[in-house]
Design a protein around this motif. Structure first.
Motif, PDB file in Angstrom:
ATOM      1  N   VAL A  73     -17.139  48.540 -46.923  1.00 21.00           N
ATOM      2  CA  VAL A  73     -18.393  47.191 -46.914  1.00 21.00           C
ATOM      3  C   VAL A  73     -19.266  47.751 -45.615  1.00 21.00           C
ATOM      4  N   LEU A  74     -18.767  48.183 -44.701  1.00 27.17           N
ATOM      5  CA  LEU A  74     -19.648  48.053 -42.795  1.00 27.17           C
ATOM      6  C   LEU A  74     -20.474  49.256 -43.601  1.00 27.17           C
ATOM      7  N   TRP A  75     -19.473  50.697 -44.358  1.00 26.33           N
ATOM      8  CA  TRP A  75     -20.251  51.860 -44.631  1.00 26.33           C
ATOM      9  C   TRP A  75     -22.293  51.823 -45.490  1.00 26.33           C
ATOM     10  N   PHE A  76     -21.548  51.267 -46.394  1.00 21.31           N
ATOM     11  CA  PHE A  76     -22.637  51.209 -47.306  1.00 21.31           C
ATOM     12  C   PHE A  76     -24.390  51.579 -46.330  1.00 21.31           C
ATOM     13  N   PRO A  77     -24.614  52.050 -47.588  1.00 26.60           N
ATOM     14  CA  PRO A  77     -25.944  52.533 -46.483  1.00 26.60           C
ATOM     15  C   PRO A  77     -27.082  51.591 -45.954  1.00 26.60           C
ATOM     16  N   PRO A 126     -21.841  64.748 -29.252  1.00 29.80           N
ATOM     17  CA  PRO A 126     -20.730  63.895 -29.083  1.00 29.80           C
ATOM     18  C   PRO A 126     -20.694  63.078 -27.704  1.00 29.80           C
ATOM     19  N   SER A 127     -22.291  63.316 -27.588  1.00 23.31           N
ATOM     20  CA  SER A 127     -22.541  62.144 -25.967  1.00 23.31           C
ATOM     21  C   SER A 127     -23.146  60.601 -26.459  1.00 23.31           C
ATOM     22  N   GLN A 128     -23.551  60.970 -27.359  1.00 17.79           N
ATOM     23  CA  GLN A 128     -24.214  59.556 -28.250  1.00 17.79           C
ATOM     24  C   GLN A 128     -23.027  58.534 -28.907  1.00 17.79           C
ATOM     25  N   ARG A 129     -23.292  57.141 -28.633  1.00 20.30           N
ATOM     26  CA  ARG A 129     -22.690  56.684 -29.610  1.00 20.30           C
ATOM     27  C   ARG A 129     -22.720  56.828 -31.183  1.00 20.30           C
ATOM     28  N   LEU A 130     -23.395  56.611 -31.186  1.00 23.04           N
ATOM     29  CA  LEU A 130     -24.495  56.560 -32.985  1.00 23.04           C
ATOM     30  C   LEU A 130     -23.945  57.942 -33.675  1.00 23.04           C
ATOM     31  N   PHE A 131     -22.964  59.284 -33.153  1.00 22.27           N
ATOM     32  CA  PHE A 131     -22.545  60.101 -33.379  1.00 22.27           C
ATOM     33  C   PHE A 131     -20.626  59.665 -34.008  1.00 22.27           C
ATOM     34  N   TRP A 132     -20.299  58.382 -32.681  1.00 27.00           N
ATOM     35  CA  TRP A 132     -18.924  58.687 -33.003  1.00 27.00           C
ATOM     36  C   TRP A 132     -18.506  57.699 -34.089  1.00 27.00           C
ATOM     37  N   ARG A 133     -19.918  56.353 -34.256  1.00 23.50           N
ATOM     38  CA  ARG A 133     -19.811  55.782 -35.500  1.00 23.50           C
ATOM     39  C   ARG A 133     -20.128  56.462 -36.816  1.00 23.50           C
ATOM     40  N   ASP A 134     -21.256  57.442 -36.497  1.00 20.98           N
ATOM     41  CA  ASP A 134     -20.695  58.067 -38.440  1.00 20.98           C
ATOM     42  C   ASP A 134     -19.174  58.963 -38.342  1.00 20.98           C
ATOM     43  N   LEU A 135     -19.140  59.333 -37.949  1.00 22.59           N
ATOM     44  CA  LEU A 135     -18.067  60.385 -37.395  1.00 22.59           C
ATOM     45  C   LEU A 135     -16.630  59.467 -38.438  1.00 22.59           C
ATOM     46  N   HIS A 136     -16.857  58.626 -38.040  1.00 18.09           N
ATOM     47  CA  HIS A 136     -16.085  57.119 -38.282  1.00 18.09           C
ATOM     48  C   HIS A 136     -15.857  56.742 -39.705  1.00 18.09           C
ATOM     49  N   ALA A 137     -17.231  56.737 -39.910  1.00 14.01           N
ATOM     50  CA  ALA A 137     -17.330  56.520 -40.816  1.00 14.01           C
ATOM     51  C   ALA A 137     -16.949  57.129 -42.216  1.00 14.01           C
ATOM     52  N   VAL A 138     -17.914  58.416 -41.915  1.00 10.22           N
ATOM     53  CA  VAL A 138     -17.552  59.044 -42.859  1.00 10.22           C
ATOM     54  C   VAL A 138     -16.862  60.083 -43.212  1.00 10.22           C
TER      55      VAL A 138
END
Length: 199
Positions: free
Chosen positions: A149-153, A167-179
């Motif tokens: 549900v959280l990942w849903f585009p 890797p220095s951005q929060r967005l990278f870690w969010r996407d890495l976790h989601a994918v």
């Protein structure tokens, strides 16, 4: 998000234990060979004793009823015979040199793997902690469902199956976790669903 977070807190420590002990179980032969090396291997030679001689030697060393014979596939390995105690109690594995029917020793039937299985199911701690495995399996499904549900585009292009940013951005870690969570979630649900009937 809260359901996903709390499900992760409940599930991940136990899933890590399950993964570790389940992974060890896949290497049962290698672990037994390392732990019980003197019992598992013999000097390979052409002479061979009969399986009847193995059985007689095993029953002489461990009285009871012979319930299983594992014939070695390699001449450098011992024969494994499982004997159940005469009173119907515990089973023991007796290792016999197949060439001269000499008893090398015995172990509890499942040996060290019995301990790993008990840790895997938490059965060593009694019925209540054993139920924790069932609860974790259910919560693992909740964790994956809320993660999807959280990942849903919802119309977004990035972070669906690719990782944005650095890797220095929060967005990278969010996407890495989601994918990675999306693909790992399929495996987690499969293991949870197939593990519940087994346990």
């Amino acid at each position: 998000w809260r359901w996903h977070f709390y499900a992760g807190l409940i599930v991940m420590p136990v899933l890590m234990l399950m993964a570790l002990t389940g992974g060890l179980y896949l290497f049962r032969t290698q672990i037994d060979d390392a732990v019980y090396r003197p019992l598992m291997f013999v000097a390979a030679r052409s002479a061979a004793a009969s399986p009847d001689a193995w059985a007689a030697a095993a029953l002489n060393a461990v009285p009871g009823k012979l319930v299983q014979v594992d014939v070695p596939a390699d001449p450098a390995r011992s024969a494994r015979l499982v004997v159940q105690a005469a009173d119907g109690g515990a089973r023991r594995a007796v290792y016999v040199d197949p060439h001269d029917a000499r008893v090398l020793g015995s172990t509890p039937d499942s040996g060290v793997m019995a301990i790993i299985k008990q840790i895997h199911s938490l059965s060593f701690a009694g019925p209540i902690p054993n139920l924790l495995v069932e609860i974790v399996a259910g919560w693992a499904i909740v964790m994956v469902a809320t993660g999807i549900v959280l990942w849903f585009p919802r119309g977004q292009k990035g972070g669906v199956v690719t990782v944005r940013g650095s890797p220095s951005q929060r967005l990278f870690w969010r996407d890495l976790h989601a994918v990675t969570g999306l693909f790992a979630g399929a495996v987690i649900v499969f293991l949870a669903v197939t593990g519940m009937p087994w346990s």
